[in-house]
Design a protein around this motif. Sequence first.
Motif, PDB file in Angstrom:
ATOM      1  N   ALA A   1       0.932  -1.198  -0.048  1.00  9.77           N
ATOM      2  CA  ALA A   1       0.005  -0.053  -0.086  1.00  9.77           C
ATOM      3  C   ALA A   1       0.806   1.220  -0.091  1.00  9.77           C
ATOM      4  O   ALA A   1       0.530   2.183  -0.680  1.00  9.77           O
ATOM      5  CB  ALA A   1      -0.940  -0.091   1.261  1.00  9.77           C
ATOM      6  N   ASN A   2       1.860   1.203   0.836  1.00  8.19           N
ATOM      7  CA  ASN A   2       2.970   2.322   0.693  1.00  8.19           C
ATOM      8  C   ASN A   2       3.518   2.690  -0.550  1.00  8.19           C
ATOM      9  O   ASN A   2       3.717   3.685  -0.888  1.00  8.19           O
ATOM     10  CB  ASN A   2       3.811   2.366   1.999  1.00  8.19           C
ATOM     11  CG  ASN A   2       3.243   2.675   3.397  1.00  8.19           C
ATOM     12  OD1 ASN A   2       2.324   3.201   3.378  1.00  8.19           O
ATOM     13  ND2 ASN A   2       3.812   1.957   4.263  1.00  8.19           N
ATOM     14  N   VAL A   3       3.944   1.409  -1.277  1.00 13.31           N
ATOM     15  CA  VAL A   3       4.316   1.528  -2.441  1.00 13.31           C
ATOM     16  C   VAL A   3       3.601   2.250  -3.603  1.00 13.31           C
ATOM     17  O   VAL A   3       3.708   3.048  -4.136  1.00 13.31           O
ATOM     18  CB  VAL A   3       4.858   0.169  -3.285  1.00 13.31           C
ATOM     19  CG1 VAL A   3       5.320   0.164  -4.443  1.00 13.31           C
ATOM     20  CG2 VAL A   3       6.149  -0.367  -2.322  1.00 13.31           C
ATOM     21  N   LEU A   4       2.271   1.991  -3.337  1.00 13.42           N
ATOM     22  CA  LEU A   4       1.344   2.496  -4.208  1.00 13.42           C
ATOM     23  C   LEU A   4       1.017   4.065  -4.039  1.00 13.42           C
ATOM     24  O   LEU A   4       1.071   4.875  -4.992  1.00 13.42           O
ATOM     25  CB  LEU A   4      -0.208   1.638  -3.986  1.00 13.42           C
ATOM     26  CG  LEU A   4      -0.221   0.281  -4.661  1.00 13.42           C
ATOM     27  CD1 LEU A   4      -1.766  -0.075  -4.166  1.00 13.42           C
ATOM     28  CD2 LEU A   4      -0.007   0.211  -6.196  1.00 13.42           C
ATOM     29  N   LYS A   5       1.170   4.129  -2.827  1.00 11.12           N
ATOM     30  CA  LYS A   5       0.927   5.827  -2.372  1.00 11.12           C
ATOM     31  C   LYS A   5       2.375   6.456  -2.902  1.00 11.12           C
ATOM     32  O   LYS A   5       1.902   7.489  -3.426  1.00 11.12           O
ATOM     33  CB  LYS A   5       0.860   5.925  -0.991  1.00 11.12           C
ATOM     34  CG  LYS A   5      -0.348   5.687  -0.240  1.00 11.12           C
ATOM     35  CD  LYS A   5      -0.331   5.970   1.018  1.00 11.12           C
ATOM     36  CE  LYS A   5      -1.301   5.574   1.989  1.00 11.12           C
ATOM     37  NZ  LYS A   5      -0.952   5.981   3.557  1.00 11.12           N
ATOM     38  N   GLU A   6       3.346   5.905  -2.814  1.00 13.55           N
ATOM     39  CA  GLU A   6       4.490   6.328  -3.270  1.00 13.55           C
ATOM     40  C   GLU A   6       4.497   6.716  -4.847  1.00 13.55           C
ATOM     41  O   GLU A   6       5.182   7.596  -5.334  1.00 13.55           O
ATOM     42  CB  GLU A   6       5.598   5.414  -3.203  1.00 13.55           C
ATOM     43  CG  GLU A   6       7.089   5.865  -3.212  1.00 13.55           C
ATOM     44  CD  GLU A   6       7.610   6.994  -2.337  1.00 13.55           C
ATOM     45  OE1 GLU A   6       7.045   7.133  -1.231  1.00 13.55           O
ATOM     46  OE2 GLU A   6       8.432   7.978  -2.609  1.00 13.55           O
ATOM     47  N   LEU A   7       3.600   5.810  -5.386  1.00 14.44           N
ATOM     48  CA  LEU A   7       3.607   6.010  -7.010  1.00 14.44           C
ATOM     49  C   LEU A   7       2.297   7.022  -7.213  1.00 14.44           C
ATOM     50  O   LEU A   7       2.080   7.383  -8.204  1.00 14.44           O
ATOM     51  CB  LEU A   7       3.149   4.796  -7.638  1.00 14.44           C
ATOM     52  CG  LEU A   7       4.613   3.747  -7.741  1.00 14.44           C
ATOM     53  CD1 LEU A   7       4.113   2.175  -8.249  1.00 14.44           C
ATOM     54  CD2 LEU A   7       5.654   4.234  -8.471  1.00 14.44           C
ATOM     55  N   GLY A   8       1.801   7.682  -6.175  1.00 11.52           N
ATOM     56  CA  GLY A   8       0.934   8.717  -6.504  1.00 11.52           C
ATOM     57  C   GLY A   8      -0.575   8.289  -6.360  1.00 11.52           C
ATOM     58  O   GLY A   8      -1.507   9.113  -6.745  1.00 11.52           O
ATOM     59  N   VAL A   9      -0.674   6.825  -5.958  1.00 14.58           N
ATOM     60  CA  VAL A   9      -2.132   6.517  -5.765  1.00 14.58           C
ATOM     61  C   VAL A   9      -2.958   7.075  -4.758  1.00 14.58           C
ATOM     62  O   VAL A   9      -2.396   6.846  -3.424  1.00 14.58           O
ATOM     63  CB  VAL A   9      -2.149   5.017  -5.897  1.00 14.58           C
ATOM     64  CG1 VAL A   9      -3.705   4.371  -5.630  1.00 14.58           C
ATOM     65  CG2 VAL A   9      -1.478   4.295  -7.164  1.00 14.58           C
ATOM     66  N   GLN A  10      -4.010   7.395  -4.761  1.00 10.64           N
ATOM     67  CA  GLN A  10      -4.968   8.084  -3.792  1.00 10.64           C
ATOM     68  C   GLN A  10      -6.302   7.489  -3.708  1.00 10.64           C
ATOM     69  O   GLN A  10      -6.503   6.872  -4.775  1.00 10.64           O
ATOM     70  CB  GLN A  10      -4.986   9.633  -3.972  1.00 10.64           C
ATOM     71  CG  GLN A  10      -3.541  10.308  -3.993  1.00 10.64           C
ATOM     72  CD  GLN A  10      -3.833  11.883  -4.282  1.00 10.64           C
ATOM     73  OE1 GLN A  10      -5.134  12.336  -4.409  1.00 10.64           O
ATOM     74  NE2 GLN A  10      -2.960  12.599  -4.110  1.00 10.64           N
ATOM     75  N   LYS A  11      -6.832   7.662  -2.717  1.00 10.64           N
ATOM     76  CA  LYS A  11      -8.178   7.563  -2.376  1.00 10.64           C
ATOM     77  C   LYS A  11      -9.096   7.596  -3.966  1.00 10.64           C
ATOM     78  O   LYS A  11      -9.248   8.725  -4.103  1.00 10.64           O
ATOM     79  CB  LYS A  11      -9.022   8.009  -1.390  1.00 10.64           C
ATOM     80  CG  LYS A  11     -10.408   7.372  -1.064  1.00 10.64           C
ATOM     81  CD  LYS A  11     -10.781   8.043   0.229  1.00 10.64           C
ATOM     82  CE  LYS A  11     -12.375   7.942   0.625  1.00 10.64           C
ATOM     83  NZ  LYS A  11     -12.633   8.157   1.908  1.00 10.64           N
ATOM     84  N   GLY A  12      -9.556   6.393  -4.263  1.00  5.44           N
ATOM     85  CA  GLY A  12     -10.700   6.617  -5.680  1.00  5.44           C
ATOM     86  C   GLY A  12      -9.823   6.344  -6.969  1.00  5.44           C
ATOM     87  O   GLY A  12     -10.660   6.385  -7.864  1.00  5.44           O
TER      88      GLY A  12
END
Length: 649
Positions: free
Chosen positions: A121-132
């Motif tokens: 999940a943190n990797v996804l956030k790092e790639l700019g992924v946000q809620k929605g």
Amino acid sequence: MNRMTMIEVKDEWKSRAKIDKATYDEWYKQSIDDPEGFWKQHAKRIDWIKEPTKVKSINYTYPDVSIKWFEDGELNVCYNCVDRHLKDKGDKTAILWEADEPGNAQHITFQQLHEHVCKFANVLKELGVQKGDRVVIYLPMIPQAAYAMLACARIGAIHSVVFAGFSPGALRDRVNDSEAKVVITANHAPRGGKATPLKKNTDKAFEGIEGDVKCLVVKRTGDDTPMTDGRDFWLHEMEGKVGNDCDCEPMNAEDPLFILYTSGSTGKPKGVVHTSGGYIVYTSMTHEYVFDYHPGDIYWCTADVGWITGHSYIVYGPLANGATTLVFESTPTYPDASRCWKVCEEHKVNQFYTAPTAIRALMGKGRKHVEGHDLSALKILGTVGEPINPEAWNWYYEEVGHSNVPIVDTYWQTETGGILITPLPGATPLKPGAASKPFFGVKPVILEPQSGEVLEGNGVEGVIAITDSWPSQMRTVYKDHERFVNTYFQQYKGYYFTEDGAKRDEDGYIWITGRVDDVINVSGHRMGTAEVESALVAHKAVSEAAVVGFPHDVKGQGIYCYVTLMEGTEPSDDLRDELIKHVRSEIGPIAKPDALQFAPDMPKTRSGKIMRRILRKIAEDKLDELGDTSTLADPSVVDHLIENRQNKG
Ligand code: PRX
């Protein structure tokens, strides 16, 4: 089917099952008489951040269809599948991964699952992924597929899993339609001793992907793969850069959990949208009662996460119940047809859930592959995806279950999110081939196809529709609510129309007879004939194509194509092979035609409409059922088609 073939519920099944006949009757009645009270009660199986006060808000009135469950509730689905089990099941196996090569199983505990999911999940956030945001998952059956889905759920991103057997073109269309931010793939996908170069397929898809989309790559094998700077990232490298903790995002019950594309009778595949609260209540509940899941059971569903069965009954339902779910990377016939039974024996599998096509394939290989394996841990056998013929059912019951394990023939769809019609092992006497009885809260009706009139009573046949909603029903087609409403609610007003035919027999048992639209069911996979046709006409040699299904011994249905070539193009065996290969590469191996016939002319009405009914009968070799051909513009076309029928392999 007469009453004689009914198998009564054995005392042994009754004594271990959570739901007996009396409980089924009582709960079912309650679920229909007082759905609000029933679902309010059963929603408690889920840990809510904010408990819902509203249970259901449903409008089936065409065209204002709207479906909401638990709409003021707040929860996080990943929390329910992972975190809430840490306290008392942290060291218990959550995912039992059986790799392609036998003898390489891995146990991933809930504690380890939590660590992997948080990192992911943190990797996804790092790639700019946000809620929605949307995230496409194009992975084989490896634990990272589940980590990726749960990581999205954790941060409120909406995943869209694309079956790893789909072609680059199919992947590209799904990424573009969902406007995804990230595509998650693996360098290679080993399956049945062969490895698909998944990252290479993804690179091809990226040639047509619009916008700034990143690619996250799981290193499944030691093989290298070219990486594009600034776009492609290795998961293991990214994981080294992020922290271990990741909070769960509070989600509204009606926030989308995922999109899953599925074939319909017309146009492009539809993005089926499922939401959070109702989906997890219903999938966990059906998983518990249909498979009679008890703590400590080892549960195995052989589906792929690329399909709804993998979503609901490999990942979400079982993990929400704290179950050990077996994730299988290989095929039932690798390295030979005893693989499933070896795995069942080795891991002491208690519930085994597969598709009729797999059963027929294994049955064809002979009983020697089953014999000699200790399958005594099996308590429930399940099937899904297509009608099961009584011969395959009996083989499953006798050879695999030694006539002592109930079979649950579960009827449902991508759209329904969870099982709608099924026997319950401690409550329902079994009839080979019958999906049997509705699950709690499900109110099926059989309608007369033309008039739409409800066929009351037993001993009736027509199409099957559902009155009222159930919590895991799809809510919309992604970005196209009108298509949702028109596909499922227009033809029979006031009902959800399944697009399946069905009958209710003299005992009130429901039998699904198959699709009544232009969708064919190939090895339990849904295929729109229109998709295969558009792949064919995309080839420069083809001017027109018509595709129909025909009964196939192993696959259930096979794909039969009629092709009219461009003026001046000569038919040949080479061209036939080329066209078959073309379809395979446009859509994926599951769409490979079984037969392709060159048809200089199609049977058309005077207004130019192809009469598929006739093409279907010819492909089925039912020449005495062609019916009236006098309305055709040129009836002699039919003789030519009959003379040139193709071998169906
Ligand atoms: O025709 C029905 C058939 O599969 C269709 C749904 O396909 P899909 O959305 O890919 O989902 C498959 C897995 C849930 C249905 O419209 N089908 C599914 N289960 C059964 C079935 N037909 C008969 N018996 C079943 N048990």
